[in-house]
Design a protein around this motif. Structure first.
Motif, PDB file in Angstrom:
ATOM      1  N   VAL A   7      42.934 -49.993  -5.648  1.00 53.47           N
ATOM      2  CA  VAL A   7      42.515 -49.062  -4.601  1.00 53.47           C
ATOM      3  C   VAL A   7      40.995 -49.040  -4.482  1.00 53.47           C
ATOM      4  CG1 VAL A   7      42.451 -46.633  -3.921  1.00 53.47           C
ATOM      5  CG2 VAL A   7      44.570 -47.633  -4.787  1.00 53.47           C
ATOM      6  N   GLY A   8      40.312 -49.015  -5.636  1.00 52.37           N
ATOM      7  CA  GLY A   8      38.850 -49.024  -5.614  1.00 52.37           C
ATOM      8  C   GLY A   8      38.300 -50.268  -4.949  1.00 52.37           C
ATOM      9  N   ALA A   9      38.906 -51.418  -5.241  1.00 53.58           N
ATOM     10  CA  ALA A   9      38.444 -52.674  -4.639  1.00 53.58           C
ATOM     11  C   ALA A   9      38.633 -52.654  -3.131  1.00 53.58           C
ATOM     12  CB  ALA A   9      39.197 -53.851  -5.251  1.00 53.58           C
ATOM     13  N   VAL A  10      39.755 -52.110  -2.660  1.00 53.00           N
ATOM     14  CA  VAL A  10      40.026 -52.052  -1.217  1.00 53.00           C
ATOM     15  C   VAL A  10      38.993 -51.172  -0.516  1.00 53.00           C
ATOM     16  CG1 VAL A  10      41.634 -51.217   0.534  1.00 53.00           C
ATOM     17  CG2 VAL A  10      42.482 -52.542  -1.419  1.00 53.00           C
ATOM     18  N   PHE A  11      38.727 -49.987  -1.082  1.00 50.14           N
ATOM     19  CA  PHE A  11      37.764 -49.089  -0.456  1.00 50.14           C
ATOM     20  C   PHE A  11      36.355 -49.671  -0.503  1.00 50.14           C
ATOM     21  CE2 PHE A  11      41.117 -46.021  -0.547  1.00 50.14           C
ATOM     22  CZ  PHE A  11      40.781 -45.072   0.418  1.00 50.14           C
ATOM     23  N   GLY A  12      35.991 -50.299  -1.613  1.00 50.14           N
ATOM     24  CA  GLY A  12      34.664 -50.894  -1.721  1.00 50.14           C
ATOM     25  C   GLY A  12      34.455 -52.014  -0.723  1.00 50.14           C
ATOM     26  N   LEU A  13      35.441 -52.904  -0.613  1.00 52.23           N
ATOM     27  CA  LEU A  13      35.345 -54.009   0.346  1.00 52.23           C
ATOM     28  C   LEU A  13      35.349 -53.503   1.788  1.00 52.23           C
ATOM     29  CD1 LEU A  13      37.720 -56.656  -1.304  1.00 52.23           C
ATOM     30  CD2 LEU A  13      35.229 -56.750  -1.134  1.00 52.23           C
ATOM     31  N   ALA A  14      36.134 -52.455   2.038  1.00 50.78           N
ATOM     32  CA  ALA A  14      36.174 -51.897   3.398  1.00 50.78           C
ATOM     33  C   ALA A  14      34.817 -51.330   3.786  1.00 50.78           C
ATOM     34  CB  ALA A  14      37.251 -50.810   3.484  1.00 50.78           C
ATOM     35  N   PHE A  15      34.191 -50.606   2.874  1.00 53.75           N
ATOM     36  CA  PHE A  15      32.871 -50.043   3.175  1.00 53.75           C
ATOM     37  C   PHE A  15      31.853 -51.151   3.392  1.00 53.75           C
ATOM     38  CE2 PHE A  15      28.658 -48.550   1.950  1.00 53.75           C
ATOM     39  CZ  PHE A  15      28.541 -47.398   2.698  1.00 53.75           C
ATOM     40  N   PHE A  16      31.875 -52.180   2.565  1.00 50.42           N
ATOM     41  CA  PHE A  16      30.919 -53.286   2.718  1.00 50.42           C
ATOM     42  C   PHE A  16      31.134 -54.003   4.045  1.00 50.42           C
ATOM     43  CE2 PHE A  16      29.354 -57.585   2.187  1.00 50.42           C
ATOM     44  CZ  PHE A  16      28.118 -57.381   1.597  1.00 50.42           C
ATOM     45  N   VAL A  71      29.383 -55.312   9.566  1.00 47.92           N
ATOM     46  CA  VAL A  71      29.674 -55.383  11.005  1.00 47.92           C
ATOM     47  C   VAL A  71      28.705 -54.510  11.786  1.00 47.92           C
ATOM     48  CG1 VAL A  71      31.374 -54.815  12.777  1.00 47.92           C
ATOM     49  CG2 VAL A  71      32.096 -55.977  10.680  1.00 47.92           C
ATOM     50  N   TYR A  72      28.428 -53.316  11.268  1.00 51.48           N
ATOM     51  CA  TYR A  72      27.487 -52.421  11.949  1.00 51.48           C
ATOM     52  C   TYR A  72      26.095 -53.049  12.013  1.00 51.48           C
ATOM     53  CZ  TYR A  72      24.341 -48.502  12.723  1.00 51.48           C
ATOM     54  OH  TYR A  72      23.339 -47.689  13.208  1.00 51.48           O
ATOM     55  N   GLY A  73      25.648 -53.618  10.900  1.00 54.93           N
ATOM     56  CA  GLY A  73      24.334 -54.259  10.883  1.00 54.93           C
ATOM     57  C   GLY A  73      24.257 -55.422  11.853  1.00 54.93           C
TER      58      GLY A  73
END
Length: 229
Positions: A191-200, A205-207
């Motif tokens: 779960v932590g890996a999914v949330f971390g990758l999603a935020f990155f 994409v925003y940048g």
């Protein structure tokens, strides 16, 4: 070329070329000073964020040993990580803004170099940085030797660094919250890996979209000639 009274076109407008050069140089130095100040400020912000995060994690380790990682420790860890994430996101916003501002300064100075070339076309061959205020011009100014891979520029940027640091904190926070529901280590890590990758991914994409929006809005005054692209 002179007018009928023997003056140059600029002098005919009432402003001698020497005065124009002084005005351009003054603006150039102002942009350089602003760029330097902005870069120093954002580096200080990143250093403060890292120091705060390091101190908070060390404090959690000490508290965990003292409380033997009881339920109270889990609550405290969640609060501290939440504060770290908030500070990290605020720092990331500033880093993104500074990257945008740095691009503005580069384009502004490229435009001034174009004005220098208008005053004295002979100096154009001495500029290693660009005199064109568009995408190819900005790329040349950032890497006038042309020997650096664009991916290395992105990977080594402050934006990627702060995004990675915040992604790690969010991954830890998500894993911690997941573990409170009785999931095992593997489940919390996933779960932590999914949330971390999603935020990155969202940050990247925003940048990228912010960067590309610059070129859709900008109208260059001195675009790069087609044969130079």
């Amino acid at each position: 070329m002179s007018t009928q009274d023997g003056s140059t076109p600029n002098e005919a407008d009432g402003v001698p070329p020497s005065v124009r050069a002084q005005l351009l140089a003054t603006e150039h130095w102002s942009l350089l000073a602003s760029r330097s100040t902005t870069q120093a400020e954002v580096l200080t912000r990143i250093s403060m964020f890292l120091m705060f995060t390091s101190a908070s994690l060390v404090s959690l380790a000490l508290v965990g040993q003292a409380t033997r990682f009881s339920d109270m420790f889990m609550v405290l860890a969640g609060v501290v990580l939440f504060v770290d994430i908030v500070i990290g996101c605020l720092t990331q916003v500033r880093v993104f803004n500074v990257a945008y501002e740095d691009l503005m300064y580069v384009l502004a100075m490229n435009r001034l170099r174009a004005a220098y070339v208008d005053l004295d076309p002979g100096i154009a061959r001495y500029f290693m940085t660009s005199a064109h205020d568009d995408l190819p011009g900005s790329v040349q100014t950032y890497d006038f030797l042309g020997s650096r891979n664009p991916l290395s520029h992105v990977a080594g940027s402050s934006m990627t660094f702060i995004s990675t640091a915040n992604s790690a904190l969010i991954a830890i926070m998500a894993g911690l919250l997941t573990s409170l529901f009785g999931t095992g280590v593997a489940g919390a890590a996933a779960v932590g890996a999914v949330f971390g990758l999603a935020f990155f991914t969202v940050s990247a994409v925003y940048g990228y979209r912010t960067y590309m929006a610059v070129w859709r809005q900008l109208t260059p005054v001195s675009p790069t000639p087609r044969e130079s692209h």
